[in-house]
Scaffold this motif. Sequence first.
Motif, PDB file in Angstrom:
ATOM      1  N   THR A 122      -6.460   8.401  -4.745  1.00  0.00           N
ATOM      2  CA  THR A 122      -5.432   7.585  -5.386  1.00  0.00           C
ATOM      3  C   THR A 122      -4.254   7.466  -4.420  1.00  0.00           C
ATOM      4  O   THR A 122      -4.118   8.267  -3.482  1.00  0.00           O
ATOM      5  CB  THR A 122      -4.934   8.225  -6.706  1.00  0.00           C
ATOM      6  OG1 THR A 122      -4.063   9.324  -6.397  1.00  0.00           O
ATOM      7  CG2 THR A 122      -6.100   8.683  -7.563  1.00  0.00           C
ATOM      8  N   LYS A 174      -9.834   2.326  -8.960  1.00  0.00           N
ATOM      9  CA  LYS A 174      -8.575   1.943  -8.298  1.00  0.00           C
ATOM     10  C   LYS A 174      -7.690   1.116  -9.231  1.00  0.00           C
ATOM     11  O   LYS A 174      -6.455   1.277  -9.244  1.00  0.00           O
ATOM     12  CB  LYS A 174      -8.885   1.165  -7.023  1.00  0.00           C
ATOM     13  CG  LYS A 174      -9.528   1.997  -5.926  1.00  0.00           C
ATOM     14  CD  LYS A 174      -9.736   1.201  -4.656  1.00  0.00           C
ATOM     15  CE  LYS A 174     -10.486   2.020  -3.619  1.00  0.00           C
ATOM     16  NZ  LYS A 174      -9.850   3.316  -3.322  1.00  0.00           N
ATOM     17  N   GLU A 175      -8.300   0.259 -10.018  1.00  0.00           N
ATOM     18  CA  GLU A 175      -7.533  -0.542 -10.969  1.00  0.00           C
ATOM     19  C   GLU A 175      -6.884   0.364 -12.015  1.00  0.00           C
ATOM     20  O   GLU A 175      -5.721   0.150 -12.405  1.00  0.00           O
ATOM     21  CB  GLU A 175      -8.438  -1.564 -11.646  1.00  0.00           C
ATOM     22  CG  GLU A 175      -7.754  -2.456 -12.673  1.00  0.00           C
ATOM     23  CD  GLU A 175      -6.705  -3.384 -12.079  1.00  0.00           C
ATOM     24  OE1 GLU A 175      -5.790  -3.788 -12.825  1.00  0.00           O
ATOM     25  OE2 GLU A 175      -6.802  -3.693 -10.868  1.00  0.00           O
ATOM     26  N   SER A 202      -3.838   1.943 -10.562  1.00  0.00           N
ATOM     27  CA  SER A 202      -2.710   1.014 -10.477  1.00  0.00           C
ATOM     28  C   SER A 202      -2.013   0.854 -11.822  1.00  0.00           C
ATOM     29  O   SER A 202      -0.830   0.510 -11.881  1.00  0.00           O
ATOM     30  CB  SER A 202      -3.186  -0.351  -9.967  1.00  0.00           C
ATOM     31  OG  SER A 202      -3.906  -1.058 -10.970  1.00  0.00           O
TER      32      SER A 202
END
Length: 416
Positions: free
Chosen positions: A12, A369-370, A373
């Motif tokens: 991350t 990853k989304e 975020s």
Amino acid sequence: MTQLSGALKQATPVLATHGQGVNLYDESGRRYLDFTAGIGVTSTGHCHPKVVAAAQEQVGKLIHAQYTTVMHQPLLTLVDRLGEVLPSSLDRVFFANSGSEAVEAALRLARQATARPNIVVFHGGFHGRTVATASLTTSHTRYSAGFAPLMSGVHVSPFPNPTYYGWSVEQATEFALKELDHTLQTLSQPNETAAFLVEPVLGEGGYVPGNAEFFAGLRERADKHGILLIFDEVQTGWGRTGKFWAQEHFGVTPDILVTAKGIGSGFPLSGIAASAALMEKVWPGSQGGTYGANAVACAAAIATLDVIQEEKLVENSAARGAQLTEALRATAARHSAIHDVRGLGLMIGNEFRDADGNPDGATAGAVQKEAASRGLLLLNCGPWGEVVRFIPALVVNEQEVEEAAKLWNEAVDAVV
């Protein structure tokens, strides 16, 4: 300028400054839901007040007392307290620092106690990165590639992974046990096999639980042939699966239990447990280590056990795990890309497959990853990185699970 090794890849983008419970905060003060728990280490959450207080008090008294030189009270107290949670037959313990060290200690004990050279491991297992433990690991080639020659005497047999094989649990189990018999007939005859080493739930291998019939089959064969059964509970222990030990789901007790990760709420500590009769067979001087059973780590482990018991975190793991699994399956029901949602307690994996039914690490990575975020920290696992895993601290509450499920749902919608 000195820098970290480029081989270290951060999952991350977060630069954490402080944490509390399941929450992490970065330099800007942004809050993240940490559903990685330091890869299952911060069992009582970040900076639990009782763990912090115990460590602070111990730091002011005695930081390090090497336990083959002098003894210290936190170690003696921890040994005594472990009797409350270990199977009654496993009444002798040895401490080290990391999961890899503990696995090697179990390996050393098994070979010395049986005077046999070989170890049978199961496909998909992760046991560490040292020469010995990388030799025992089959969850991915990255742990052993470019590292040859590895340790000899290791043979691999199938784990009952119904999702991978596309079979029922019963079919996968029948196959795995049949192939184990074949392994004992063709690769490592029983009187040269020291131990079976297995994770009750595959960790890095994709969060795949075993089952009672499979482990009963291992126990039966171990007893028949004088082979030791070793459970690697590095990731599954200390309440992670909704039982204190994952083995409790299956009704099978090993000869050697390996533990680490959640034992110290973030302080480095690991260990093995075995019976007195078995532990007495270890060769003199073969167990030890400079930092094993560090006084501060032992104090943190005692406080961790207190918190788990007082706050009923094993029960919370089971309840919140059921809540989270239900929510994740609701998301999966809307997206064919999520092929399976599985796990025990707060150890849950979401497996992604492409339209052709192949493992889809690219989509799993994009969703992970989304999610980051959006403020939800998760990790991937599985041979192709196709599984996104949820492994929050055991202190996670109902509202935090709801928030995490909402962020996950949004992340999957955005990517898929």
